[in-house]
Every structure is written in C-alpha cells, then in structure tokens.
Design a protein around this motif. Structure first.
Motif, PDB file in Angstrom:
ATOM      1  N   LEU A 108       0.834  -1.213   0.000  1.00 48.03           N
ATOM      2  CA  LEU A 108       0.000   0.000   0.000  1.00 48.03           C
ATOM      3  C   LEU A 108       0.859   1.251   0.000  1.00 48.03           C
ATOM      4  CD1 LEU A 108      -2.931  -0.823   2.468  1.00 48.03           C
ATOM      5  CD2 LEU A 108      -3.153  -0.158   0.076  1.00 48.03           C
ATOM      6  N   GLU A 109       1.883   1.259   0.845  1.00 49.83           N
ATOM      7  CA  GLU A 109       2.745   2.429   0.943  1.00 49.83           C
ATOM      8  C   GLU A 109       3.503   2.664  -0.369  1.00 49.83           C
ATOM      9  OE1 GLU A 109       5.146   1.536   4.298  1.00 49.83           O
ATOM     10  OE2 GLU A 109       3.614   2.132   5.773  1.00 49.83           O
ATOM     11  N   GLN A 110       3.982   1.575  -0.977  1.00 51.43           N
ATOM     12  CA  GLN A 110       4.704   1.700  -2.240  1.00 51.43           C
ATOM     13  C   GLN A 110       3.797   2.245  -3.340  1.00 51.43           C
ATOM     14  OE1 GLN A 110       7.972   1.285  -2.887  1.00 51.43           O
ATOM     15  NE2 GLN A 110       7.555   1.942  -4.997  1.00 51.43           N
ATOM     16  N   ASN A 111       2.598   1.705  -3.404  1.00 53.82           N
ATOM     17  CA  ASN A 111       1.641   2.174  -4.420  1.00 53.82           C
ATOM     18  C   ASN A 111       1.278   3.641  -4.210  1.00 53.82           C
ATOM     19  OD1 ASN A 111       1.609  -0.310  -5.630  1.00 53.82           O
ATOM     20  ND2 ASN A 111      -0.331  -0.970  -4.710  1.00 53.82           N
ATOM     21  N   GLN A 112       1.140   4.037  -2.947  1.00 57.78           N
ATOM     22  CA  GLN A 112       0.783   5.413  -2.654  1.00 57.78           C
ATOM     23  C   GLN A 112       1.889   6.370  -3.074  1.00 57.78           C
ATOM     24  OE1 GLN A 112      -2.407   5.767  -1.547  1.00 57.78           O
ATOM     25  NE2 GLN A 112      -2.061   7.919  -2.120  1.00 57.78           N
ATOM     26  N   ARG A 113       3.157   5.938  -2.887  1.00 51.29           N
ATOM     27  CA  ARG A 113       4.279   6.759  -3.324  1.00 51.29           C
ATOM     28  C   ARG A 113       4.282   6.893  -4.850  1.00 51.29           C
ATOM     29  NH1 ARG A 113       7.014   4.084   0.966  1.00 51.29           N
ATOM     30  NH2 ARG A 113       7.726   2.453  -0.479  1.00 51.29           N
ATOM     31  N   ASN A 114       3.998   5.777  -5.517  1.00 47.42           N
ATOM     32  CA  ASN A 114       3.946   5.811  -6.986  1.00 47.42           C
ATOM     33  C   ASN A 114       2.829   6.728  -7.487  1.00 47.42           C
ATOM     34  OD1 ASN A 114       6.104   4.051  -7.217  1.00 47.42           O
ATOM     35  ND2 ASN A 114       4.793   2.224  -7.315  1.00 47.42           N
TER      36      ASN A 114
END
Length: 412
Positions: free
Chosen positions: A188-194
């Motif tokens: 989730l955190e990675q996707n949000q950064r992207n």
C-alpha cells in the motif's frame, strides 16, 4: 359569429367531398385522402429544408456555447480542460476548427461570426503533434493512477480482513487472504508513493501544456471580455430574429403554392372542370394548414412573443403566466379575422352568384340553366328574390335590384 363558423364549415366540407355538387364515391374519396397525406408530408419536408436555408444562431456563432461554459466554470483546471477538449478528438486528416465552422456557409445564407473564426484559428494552433503527445502521456499516467487506486482498494479490503484474523488469533496458514498484513501494508505504501509521483508528473505536464505560447494566446483570447460581449450580443440578436427569418422563408415556399392552387381552383370552377377543381381545392387546404401551424408556432417563439413578453415583464414583473391570457384573447380574434377573410374572398356568395348569373348557371349548384328558369331543374333552388323597395323579382345575392337599382340585403 357561430352561424358564420357553421356556414364556413358546411361550405368547406361540401367543397372537399363533391365534384360539381355531386358527392364523391368512397373509393375516390380514399384516393383523394391518400394524395392529400402524400402531398402534406412533402410540404412539411420542403418547409423543414427551406427553414434551414439560413444558418441558425448556433451555426453563426459556433464558439458561443463553449466560450460561455468556460467563463461560467469555477474549476481551477478549466484552462487545461478546454485545451484538452480541443486536442482529444484531433485527427491528422480531420478538417481544422476554422474549416468546420465555415462549412455551414456552403449552400446556405448567412455568415459565421468573424470572432468565432478567429477563436477557431487559435484553437487550431493548439492542435500540433507535440501537444497531442502530452495529452496521450497524461492519459497513460492517469490510467496507471487509476489502476494503482483500484489495487489499493483491493489490498485494503484484504488488509482489514487479515488484521481481524490476527486479532482473533487465527493461524496464518488458515487465512483466506493470500497476502499478509505486513506485506499488504508495504505494498500500500509503495503504491501510494507511486501515485504521488504520477500525480506530480501529470500536474507538471498540464502546466507545460497550458504555458505553451499557443495555449497562452488561446486562453488570453477566451478571457477577453470585449470579444465575448460582441459574440454574445450577436448570438442574442440572431436568436431573436431567427424565428422570423424561418417564417419568412417558409412563407416564401408556401405562398406561391397557395396562389397557384387558388388560381387553378377559380379557373376550373368557372370552366366546370369538376375533378381538377376538387383536387386544386384540396391542395389549397393542404398548403394553408402548414402555413397556419407555422404562424402559430412563430407566435410562441418569435418577435411577437418577445414583444408581449417584454411588455408583461415590464408591467407585471414575474407574472409571466399572463402571456397565456394575452394569447387566449388574441388567437380567437385572429381566427375570427381569418374566417371573415375566407367568407369575403374565398366563399363570397355575391361574387359566386355574379359569375354564375353572367354565365346562365344556377346560383346554388352552378349547373347550366336557361335564362328564364325560375327554379333550377337540377337542384330545385329558387333563383330570384323580391326587392324590398319595388317588390319586383331580382337576382339573389347580388348587391342591387335589377329593376330599381336599390341596395339589397346581403344576407339574402
């Protein structure tokens, strides 16, 4: 008035279903009705075509609606959105906006607004490969953002379920979710950064697009109040006069047909060409029907309506329902005037009687009789009336007595 209306209707239906005062058989009547329907359809088709001869307000001012929509928007991205709309459907072989605007002039009357043509020219400057590429890149990045958002929604639903399983003490191998809570959180955190990176890139691309020289010029054109006021004033004036122009062209189409049908009807009645007289009469009625309908339509949207609307608005403010009262008063008076006209011109008994007496014909059925016949041998109508002044017999329906010359009662 009611007596005159009844007489008018009786004469109308009598003329519509008889040949030389002889009733039509049913088959002939059906054929006449079918011909009437066919001609009426073609008359309305012709009216529709000729009403489009002059370009409409939307065609004369094609930029007005889009321009007004831009000015009334409060969206902070409205500059980007209007530029995007100019590029979304742009194809290499597609005509330019200026050519599209001007195409409506071909075969029609009227001119497209010069300001709108300049507006289109500025839009055309935006339609270049570089700007189209920017839009495609924005769309691709936005698609990635949407996909990541969809993935995050699915992960969140699984993450919430995994947390509940963990709180309940359920072993990981018995979980119904393929991804554990820790891994889901990291994803989730990675996707949000992207997503944040993509949105920033999209914002930069939008800024790049709207700061291009051609875009800046177009936006400056849109924000010029004087130009828009000119277009708005022209559009409103065109909308005001357009119904009147349409009625004028429709009348131009119908009046020659009515005039020809009337002449043929008069000529064939005099020559006793019964079938041609009947057909010309039906044509006359058919040509009058759409003319009357178009006049009533014009009264609801044209200059007359606007004039009444302005008066009622000035005198009574918001009580615009009073316009209906005005029409309820005016329309019957107009109808009465039409009936009077028809009685005086088309169904004038004195004119018909004068023509028939001159040609030794019955004043009622118009069939040939001998000059000394008192009663018509064909329909039995008494041909004379007593003069109230000299009490000698004189011709019916004529304005003066043939013996003493005194005026006769026109109702006889």
């Amino acid at each position: 008035m009611f007596i005159r209306i009844r007489q008018f209707l009786n004469q109308f239906f009598n003329k519509s279903r008889t040949i030389n005062n002889e009733p039509l058989n049913k088959v002939s009547l059906i054929v006449i009705i079918l011909i009437d329907i066919f001609i009426l359809i073609n008359v309305f088709t012709g009216l529709d075509d000729i009403s489009r001869w002059h370009i409409s307000p939307n065609q004369a001012y094609p930029c007005y609606a889009e321009w007004q929509d831009y000015l009334t928007q409060t969206n902070k991205d409205k500059d980007y959105e209007i530029i995007r709309r100019s590029l979304t459907h742009s194809i290499n072989n597609q005509p330019s906006f200026q050519q599209t605007y001007q195409q409506v002039e071909a075969g029609h009357l009227g001119k497209v607004s010069e300001t709108c043509l300049n507006y289109a020219a500025d839009k055309d400057k935006i339609k270049n490969p570089e700007n189209r590429q920017i839009i495609q890149t924005i769309d691709q990045k936005q698609t990635k953002v949407n996909n990541l958002d969809q993935t995050n929604r699915q992960i969140r639903s699984q993450y919430d379920s995994t947390l509940l399983e963990k709180i309940a003490g359920q072993p990981r191998e018995q979980s119904i979710n393929a991804v554990g809570a820790e891994k889901a959180k990291l994803e989730l955190e990675q996707n949000q950064r992207n997503i944040s990176i993509l949105k920033k890139e999209i914002s930069n691309l939008k800024t790049e697009l709207i700061t291009k020289p051609e875009s800046v010029g177009f936006i400056a054109f849109l924000q010029d109040d004087d130009k828009f006021k000119t277009v708005k004033k022209g559009y409103q004036q065109s909308s005001f006069w357009y119904p009147s122009i349409q009625l004028a062209f429709q009348s131009l189409f119908l009046i020659p047909l009515i005039f020809i049908a009337l002449l043929v009807n008069k000529f064939t009645q005099a020559r006793r060409y019964g079938l041609i007289s009947l057909i010309s009469w039906h044509l006359l009625v058919i040509f009058f029907i759409p003319l009357i309908l178009k006049i009533f339509e014009f009264l609801q949207i044209g200059v007359v309506f606007q004039f009444i609307f302005d008066i009622v608005s000035a005198l009574f403010g918001g009580l615009l329902f009073l316009i209906s009262y005005v029409y309820i008063l005016i329309i019957p008076l107009v109808g009465f005037g039409i009936i009077k006209f028809m009685q005086k011109v088309v169904f004038n008994s004195q004119v018909q009687a004068a023509n028939r007496i001159q040609k030794s014909r019955c004043i009622h059925c118009a069939k040939k009789i001998r000059p000394h016949d008192i009663y018509c041998p064909h329909c039995g109508t008494y041909q004379y009336i007593e003069c109230p002044n000299c009490h000698n017999v004189t011709y019916k329906h004529l304005p003066y007595c043939k013996e003493c010359g005194s005026p006769q009662n026109s109702t006889n």
